[in-house]
Scaffold this motif. Structure first.
Motif, PDB file in Angstrom:
ATOM      1  N   GLU A  87      -9.548 -19.185  32.968  1.00 29.60           N
ATOM      2  CA  GLU A  87      -9.377 -20.557  32.482  1.00 29.60           C
ATOM      3  C   GLU A  87      -9.240 -21.537  33.641  1.00 29.60           C
ATOM      4  OE1 GLU A  87      -6.115 -20.283  29.742  1.00 29.60           O
ATOM      5  OE2 GLU A  87      -7.365 -19.384  28.174  1.00 29.60           O
ATOM      6  N   LEU A  88      -8.646 -21.097  34.736  1.00 27.88           N
ATOM      7  CA  LEU A  88      -8.541 -21.938  35.927  1.00 27.88           C
ATOM      8  C   LEU A  88      -9.915 -22.192  36.536  1.00 27.88           C
ATOM      9  CD1 LEU A  88      -6.348 -23.313  37.641  1.00 27.88           C
ATOM     10  CD2 LEU A  88      -6.249 -21.237  39.023  1.00 27.88           C
ATOM     11  N   ILE A  89     -10.748 -21.162  36.575  1.00 29.54           N
ATOM     12  CA  ILE A  89     -12.109 -21.324  37.097  1.00 29.54           C
ATOM     13  C   ILE A  89     -12.920 -22.255  36.191  1.00 29.54           C
ATOM     14  CG2 ILE A  89     -14.274 -20.109  37.597  1.00 29.54           C
ATOM     15  CD1 ILE A  89     -12.516 -17.687  38.445  1.00 29.54           C
ATOM     16  N   ASP A  90     -12.732 -22.138  34.886  1.00 30.21           N
ATOM     17  CA  ASP A  90     -13.408 -23.069  33.977  1.00 30.21           C
ATOM     18  C   ASP A  90     -12.949 -24.504  34.208  1.00 30.21           C
ATOM     19  OD1 ASP A  90     -15.460 -21.978  32.466  1.00 30.21           O
ATOM     20  OD2 ASP A  90     -14.100 -21.077  31.008  1.00 30.21           O
ATOM     21  N   SER A  91     -11.686 -24.685  34.554  1.00 33.38           N
ATOM     22  CA  SER A  91     -11.184 -26.032  34.862  1.00 33.38           C
ATOM     23  C   SER A  91     -11.916 -26.611  36.069  1.00 33.38           C
ATOM     24  CB  SER A  91      -9.680 -25.995  35.136  1.00 33.38           C
ATOM     25  OG  SER A  91      -8.967 -25.603  33.985  1.00 33.38           O
ATOM     26  N   ASP A  95     -14.103 -30.073  35.826  1.00 38.38           N
ATOM     27  CA  ASP A  95     -13.910 -31.190  36.749  1.00 38.38           C
ATOM     28  C   ASP A  95     -15.201 -31.531  37.484  1.00 38.38           C
ATOM     29  OD1 ASP A  95     -12.007 -33.048  38.181  1.00 38.38           O
ATOM     30  OD2 ASP A  95     -12.740 -31.892  39.897  1.00 38.38           O
ATOM     31  N   ARG A  96     -15.926 -30.502  37.899  1.00 39.92           N
ATOM     32  CA  ARG A  96     -17.163 -30.730  38.647  1.00 39.92           C
ATOM     33  C   ARG A  96     -18.190 -31.498  37.816  1.00 39.92           C
ATOM     34  NH1 ARG A  96     -20.584 -26.079  41.772  1.00 39.92           N
ATOM     35  NH2 ARG A  96     -19.222 -26.730  43.475  1.00 39.92           N
ATOM     36  N   TYR A  97     -18.269 -31.215  36.520  1.00 39.76           N
ATOM     37  CA  TYR A  97     -19.311 -31.805  35.679  1.00 39.76           C
ATOM     38  C   TYR A  97     -18.774 -32.843  34.698  1.00 39.76           C
ATOM     39  CZ  TYR A  97     -21.910 -27.844  37.569  1.00 39.76           C
ATOM     40  OH  TYR A  97     -22.500 -26.931  38.414  1.00 39.76           O
ATOM     41  N   ILE A 172     -25.829 -27.394  32.436  1.00 40.46           N
ATOM     42  CA  ILE A 172     -24.644 -28.245  32.303  1.00 40.46           C
ATOM     43  C   ILE A 172     -24.751 -29.439  33.251  1.00 40.46           C
ATOM     44  CG2 ILE A 172     -22.144 -28.348  32.673  1.00 40.46           C
ATOM     45  CD1 ILE A 172     -22.031 -25.395  31.779  1.00 40.46           C
ATOM     46  N   LYS A 173     -25.222 -29.183  34.458  1.00 37.30           N
ATOM     47  CA  LYS A 173     -25.347 -30.247  35.467  1.00 37.30           C
ATOM     48  C   LYS A 173     -26.305 -31.337  35.023  1.00 37.30           C
ATOM     49  CE  LYS A 173     -26.521 -30.911  40.354  1.00 37.30           C
ATOM     50  NZ  LYS A 173     -26.954 -30.227  41.606  1.00 37.30           N
ATOM     51  N   THR A 174     -27.350 -30.967  34.292  1.00 34.41           N
ATOM     52  CA  THR A 174     -28.362 -31.933  33.861  1.00 34.41           C
ATOM     53  C   THR A 174     -28.135 -32.438  32.440  1.00 34.41           C
ATOM     54  OG1 THR A 174     -29.802 -30.087  33.205  1.00 34.41           O
ATOM     55  CG2 THR A 174     -30.132 -31.006  35.416  1.00 34.41           C
ATOM     56  N   MET A 179     -19.997 -28.116  28.178  1.00 39.35           N
ATOM     57  CA  MET A 179     -18.885 -27.165  28.158  1.00 39.35           C
ATOM     58  C   MET A 179     -17.854 -27.572  27.129  1.00 39.35           C
ATOM     59  SD  MET A 179     -17.970 -26.266  32.127  1.00 39.35           S
ATOM     60  CE  MET A 179     -16.588 -25.246  31.574  1.00 39.35           C
ATOM     61  N   LYS A 180     -17.340 -26.600  26.471  1.00 39.65           N
ATOM     62  CA  LYS A 180     -16.207 -26.794  25.570  1.00 39.65           C
ATOM     63  C   LYS A 180     -15.371 -25.535  25.684  1.00 39.65           C
ATOM     64  CE  LYS A 180     -15.189 -28.477  20.913  1.00 39.65           C
ATOM     65  NZ  LYS A 180     -15.765 -28.826  19.593  1.00 39.65           N
ATOM     66  N   VAL A 181     -14.202 -25.663  26.286  1.00 40.46           N
ATOM     67  CA  VAL A 181     -13.393 -24.487  26.611  1.00 40.46           C
ATOM     68  C   VAL A 181     -12.220 -24.373  25.649  1.00 40.46           C
ATOM     69  CG1 VAL A 181     -11.982 -23.387  28.377  1.00 40.46           C
ATOM     70  CG2 VAL A 181     -14.064 -24.592  29.035  1.00 40.46           C
ATOM     71  N   TYR A 182     -12.097 -23.205  25.054  1.00 38.68           N
ATOM     72  CA  TYR A 182     -10.965 -22.916  24.178  1.00 38.68           C
ATOM     73  C   TYR A 182     -10.000 -22.001  24.920  1.00 38.68           C
ATOM     74  CZ  TYR A 182     -13.896 -24.639  20.374  1.00 38.68           C
ATOM     75  OH  TYR A 182     -14.687 -25.422  19.568  1.00 38.68           O
TER      76      TYR A 182
END
Length: 201
Positions: A87-91, A95-97, A172-174, A179-182
């Motif tokens: 979940e931290l990596i998804d954060s 943030d990046r995108y 995702i970048k384009t 992303m939708k994180v649960y």
């Protein structure tokens, strides 16, 4: 370097470092800057490597039951640490995108980027250990041949998963995907949600 290539390089580095001592209580020496994505990737694979070997140990048919329970509790804790880190990596990706303009017809993926990273970390460990079986000096020819076939499949999976991860990040970048994180909301570790735990109060 694609992100998947960066992941594999760091995962392989951590896997090799773990197997210098090959001990579940070895001290981790993470060479990357704290809280960097590289730091988290290295830590992710180290956690996976330790858990891999705990899972081996607990399957010893002659293990002491008290010791087995202690290891099971440790595996449970490791699973929670692993989930928290994913979940931290998804954060990091969120943030990046965060400023990407999502296209009107954008679609959502079946899994978040970090869960693909999780699978890639474990795949690197599978490849390492299958290669060990191929090289095992006491194994017979039939065993080695069987493991070589499995290793070839694992390497193909690595290629396919890496391609899929990089494509997902590109989409995702384009703005083609979003992303939708649960949060995992694991219930068995929560004293307020596990009936066995809150029933003992």
């Amino acid at each position: 370097m694609n992100f998947s290539e960066q992941c594999c390089r760091i995962f392989e580095q951590a896997t090799e470092a773990y197997h210098v001592t090959d001990h579940v209580d070895a001290t981790i020496h993470n060479p990357y800057e704290v809280k960097s994505i590289e730091f988290y990737l290295y830590l992710k694979n180290w956690i996976d490597a330790v858990q891999w070997h705990l899972e081996d140990i607990i399957r010893n048919p002659s293990i002491d039951p008290v010791g087995a329970l202690a290891i099971k509790r440790r595996i449970d804790k490791s699973n929670q640490d692993r989930t928290d880190l994913v979940e931290l990596i998804d954060s990091f990706f969120l943030d990046r995108y965060k400023n990407v303009n999502v296209l009107p017809d954008a679609t959502i993926n079946t899994e978040s980027p970090a869960w693909a990273v999780d699978r890639l970390s474990i795949l690197i460990l599978k490849i390492y250990h299958m290669q060990q079986e191929v090289n095992r000096p006491d194994a017979d020819v039939e065993h080695k041949a069987s493991c070589e076939k499995k290793l070839a499949i694992l390497l193909e999976q690595k290629k396919d998963l890496s391609t899929a991860l990089d494509q997902l990040l590109a989409d995702i970048k384009t703005g083609r995907k979003y992303m939708k994180v649960y949060k995992q909301m694991k219930m068995y570790n929560d004293p307020a949600l596990n009936p066995v735990l809150y029933g003992n109060k």
